[in-house]
Design a protein around this motif. Sequence first.
Motif, mmCIF file in Angstrom:
data_model
loop_
_atom_site.group_PDB
_atom_site.id
_atom_site.type_symbol
_atom_site.label_atom_id
_atom_site.label_comp_id
_atom_site.label_asym_id
_atom_site.label_seq_id
_atom_site.Cartn_x
_atom_site.Cartn_y
_atom_site.Cartn_z
ATOM 1 N N GLY A 1 0.803 -1.221 0.000
ATOM 2 C CA GLY A 1 0.000 0.000 0.000
ATOM 3 C C GLY A 1 0.831 1.263 0.000
ATOM 4 O O GLY A 1 2.024 1.271 -0.339
ATOM 5 N N GLU A 2 0.196 2.350 0.391
ATOM 6 C CA GLU A 2 0.825 3.671 0.383
ATOM 7 C C GLU A 2 2.096 3.665 1.217
ATOM 8 O O GLU A 2 2.134 3.152 2.341
ATOM 9 C CB GLU A 2 -0.156 4.710 0.941
ATOM 10 C CG GLU A 2 0.361 6.136 0.886
ATOM 11 C CD GLU A 2 -0.653 7.140 1.407
ATOM 12 O OE1 GLU A 2 -0.286 8.328 1.542
ATOM 13 O OE2 GLU A 2 -1.799 6.727 1.685
ATOM 14 N N GLY A 3 3.157 4.186 0.634
ATOM 15 C CA GLY A 3 4.426 4.260 1.331
ATOM 16 C C GLY A 3 5.336 3.076 1.101
ATOM 17 O O GLY A 3 6.490 3.083 1.562
ATOM 18 N N SER A 4 4.844 2.042 0.420
ATOM 19 C CA SER A 4 5.699 0.889 0.128
ATOM 20 C C SER A 4 6.578 1.186 -1.079
ATOM 21 O O SER A 4 6.294 2.083 -1.884
ATOM 22 C CB SER A 4 4.853 -0.359 -0.139
ATOM 23 O OG SER A 4 4.055 -0.187 -1.298
ATOM 24 N N LYS A 5 7.639 0.431 -1.232
ATOM 25 C CA LYS A 5 8.521 0.602 -2.374
ATOM 26 C C LYS A 5 7.782 0.227 -3.656
ATOM 27 O O LYS A 5 6.957 -0.696 -3.662
ATOM 28 C CB LYS A 5 9.757 -0.282 -2.229
ATOM 29 C CG LYS A 5 10.691 0.121 -1.106
ATOM 30 C CD LYS A 5 11.899 -0.803 -1.058
ATOM 31 C CE LYS A 5 12.844 -0.404 0.074
ATOM 32 N NZ LYS A 5 14.017 -1.334 0.140
ATOM 33 N N PRO A 6 8.055 0.936 -4.744
ATOM 34 C CA PRO A 6 7.415 0.579 -6.015
ATOM 35 C C PRO A 6 7.761 -0.852 -6.423
ATOM 36 O O PRO A 6 8.861 -1.347 -6.139
ATOM 37 C CB PRO A 6 8.002 1.596 -7.001
ATOM 38 C CG PRO A 6 8.492 2.721 -6.160
ATOM 39 C CD PRO A 6 8.936 2.113 -4.867
ATOM 40 N N ILE A 7 6.805 -1.509 -7.065
ATOM 41 C CA ILE A 7 7.027 -2.860 -7.584
ATOM 42 C C ILE A 7 8.103 -2.811 -8.665
ATOM 43 O O ILE A 7 8.018 -2.008 -9.604
ATOM 44 C CB ILE A 7 5.719 -3.437 -8.167
ATOM 45 C CG1 ILE A 7 4.682 -3.632 -7.062
ATOM 46 C CG2 ILE A 7 5.975 -4.747 -8.900
ATOM 47 C CD1 ILE A 7 4.954 -4.762 -6.122
ATOM 48 N N THR A 8 9.110 -3.666 -8.537
ATOM 49 C CA THR A 8 10.157 -3.703 -9.558
ATOM 50 C C THR A 8 9.695 -4.535 -10.754
ATOM 51 O O THR A 8 8.693 -5.261 -10.696
ATOM 52 C CB THR A 8 11.445 -4.314 -9.008
ATOM 53 O OG1 THR A 8 11.225 -5.711 -8.727
ATOM 54 C CG2 THR A 8 11.900 -3.602 -7.739
ATOM 55 N N GLU A 9 10.451 -4.443 -11.823
ATOM 56 C CA GLU A 9 10.128 -5.224 -13.016
ATOM 57 C C GLU A 9 10.159 -6.718 -12.714
ATOM 58 O O GLU A 9 9.292 -7.467 -13.168
ATOM 59 C CB GLU A 9 11.118 -4.881 -14.129
ATOM 60 C CG GLU A 9 10.815 -5.540 -15.464
ATOM 61 C CD GLU A 9 11.764 -5.100 -16.559
ATOM 62 O OE1 GLU A 9 11.919 -5.855 -17.539
ATOM 63 O OE2 GLU A 9 12.356 -4.005 -16.435
ATOM 64 N N ALA A 10 11.156 -7.150 -11.933
ATOM 65 C CA ALA A 10 11.258 -8.567 -11.581
ATOM 66 C C ALA A 10 10.089 -9.000 -10.701
ATOM 67 O O ALA A 10 9.561 -10.115 -10.849
ATOM 68 C CB ALA A 10 12.583 -8.832 -10.874
ATOM 69 N N GLU A 11 9.664 -8.127 -9.788
ATOM 70 C CA GLU A 11 8.520 -8.455 -8.936
ATOM 71 C C GLU A 11 7.236 -8.553 -9.758
ATOM 72 O O GLU A 11 6.402 -9.444 -9.528
ATOM 73 C CB GLU A 11 8.367 -7.407 -7.839
ATOM 74 C CG GLU A 11 9.426 -7.492 -6.760
ATOM 75 C CD GLU A 11 9.259 -6.411 -5.708
ATOM 76 O OE1 GLU A 11 9.212 -6.750 -4.510
ATOM 77 O OE2 GLU A 11 9.168 -5.223 -6.090
ATOM 78 N N GLN A 12 7.051 -7.657 -10.695
ATOM 79 C CA GLN A 12 5.859 -7.698 -11.533
ATOM 80 C C GLN A 12 5.843 -8.976 -12.372
ATOM 81 O O GLN A 12 4.787 -9.594 -12.554
ATOM 82 C CB GLN A 12 5.783 -6.475 -12.447
ATOM 83 C CG GLN A 12 4.460 -6.360 -13.201
ATOM 84 C CD GLN A 12 3.263 -6.277 -12.273
ATOM 85 O OE1 GLN A 12 3.203 -5.417 -11.386
ATOM 86 N NE2 GLN A 12 2.294 -7.181 -12.443
ATOM 87 N N ALA A 13 7.014 -9.373 -12.874
ATOM 88 C CA ALA A 13 7.100 -10.629 -13.628
ATOM 89 C C ALA A 13 6.719 -11.804 -12.738
ATOM 90 O O ALA A 13 6.037 -12.753 -13.182
ATOM 91 C CB ALA A 13 8.505 -10.807 -14.193
ATOM 92 N N HIS A 14 7.131 -11.768 -11.481
ATOM 93 C CA HIS A 14 6.772 -12.815 -10.517
ATOM 94 C C HIS A 14 5.263 -12.841 -10.278
ATOM 95 O O HIS A 14 4.636 -13.912 -10.290
ATOM 96 C CB HIS A 14 7.517 -12.564 -9.201
ATOM 97 C CG HIS A 14 7.019 -13.352 -8.042
ATOM 98 N ND1 HIS A 14 7.122 -14.719 -7.967
ATOM 99 C CD2 HIS A 14 6.385 -12.956 -6.896
ATOM 100 C CE1 HIS A 14 6.596 -15.142 -6.821
ATOM 101 N NE2 HIS A 14 6.138 -14.089 -6.157
ATOM 102 N N ILE A 15 4.662 -11.681 -10.074
ATOM 103 C CA ILE A 15 3.211 -11.595 -9.861
ATOM 104 C C ILE A 15 2.468 -12.131 -11.080
ATOM 105 O O ILE A 15 1.502 -12.901 -10.955
ATOM 106 C CB ILE A 15 2.805 -10.140 -9.564
ATOM 107 C CG1 ILE A 15 3.386 -9.690 -8.214
ATOM 108 C CG2 ILE A 15 1.287 -9.975 -9.580
ATOM 109 C CD1 ILE A 15 3.289 -8.196 -7.960
#
Length: 391
Positions: free
Chosen positions: A217-231
């Motif tokens: 949520g608000e205040g968390s680090k932006p999702i990285t490209e690798a994290e988005q690929a994982h999701i």
Amino acid sequence: MPVSDGNEVRPFTIDVADDVLADLRQRLADTRWPDEIPNTQWDYGTNLAYLEELVEYWRTGFDWRAQEAKLNNFSHFKSQVDGLDIHFIHERGKGPDPMPLIITHGWPSCFFEMTKIIPLLTDPASHGGDAADSFDVVAPSLPGFGFSDAARDRGMEVQRVAGMWNKLMTQNLGYPRFAAQGGDIGSGVTARLGFAHSDTLYGIHQTSITRPTPYLGEGSKPITEAEQAHIDQRAKWFQDEGGYNHIQGTKPQTLAYGLNDSPVGLAAWIVEKYRMWSDCGGDVEKRFTKDELLTIVTIYWVTQTISSSTRMYYENQHNLWVMEKDQKVPAPAGMALFPQEIAVPPREWGERSYDIRQWNYMPRGGHFAALEEPQLLAEEVREFFRPLREG
């Protein structure tokens, strides 16, 4: 063995009744087989020709008594935890100061998955390691799996199991501190131990990250490209392979009538997962022998625990664990990620929820790491806990 609050630790021997085995053989002989579209292999699910071959061996060649004797070479016990009789293997370490370690299986696994790795952890000096890395290993059957009692009420999910494991280790077995390791459902239990009981934990080691869901949520680090690929990969996997998860998480009782009554149906449901989730290249027996597969299936059959085991999916999905802002699992955490695991996240995903001290991508292996690659996993566990040992 230590005793606390009347929760005696009692020796246990696996001894399946003859009439249960006779009934199993008769049911196998009486199987009414379904049809199959020719030349579809495993595209529609468990392949008919392979299952017929496996079942014929189960009926005429598989020796449960031989497997039972091998299992009974380990030290088995039962003890009451929160009113349930919990089964576990407890093997003492052979070293100067063994660290207590509880290792937790997942689904459709059972305590049998740990039988190859237990000797490597209790007696490392006899398997190419250092006696200083030895562990006292406790390998329990999850509630409602194998020889552990099933809950008679709602809510038996990983967070509740973690509390039970903490009591088993600190009260029933008398260890003031211990380490924890697990994969799949066992990973969720292990993570919760590290979150809710960090005061009694040396650290936690996992082969998958299933829970908790990190704070995004608000205040968390932006999702990285690798994290988005994982999701995205996880979403695609659940679309392509997650049918079992959906039915077990929504209507497990409906599924149970067929699987508890048909040993062939049970084998089809379980063995397909060992093929799909392991590093076998499509040939399940490259990783697991027929005897290993059938020992697992037979444990589910003779204990009639397929219903209670699948019910944990329902309970987990109705008791989600989502981190709040700035929350982390405080216990030191190590991750060994095997390439054919259901999901292999990037390190930054793990760091959202865990205090990561060790993060390694393994060269081979899959979902059932302790059974597929016991030596690799044992070396990872020894390495991770080495600096966390007292003294």
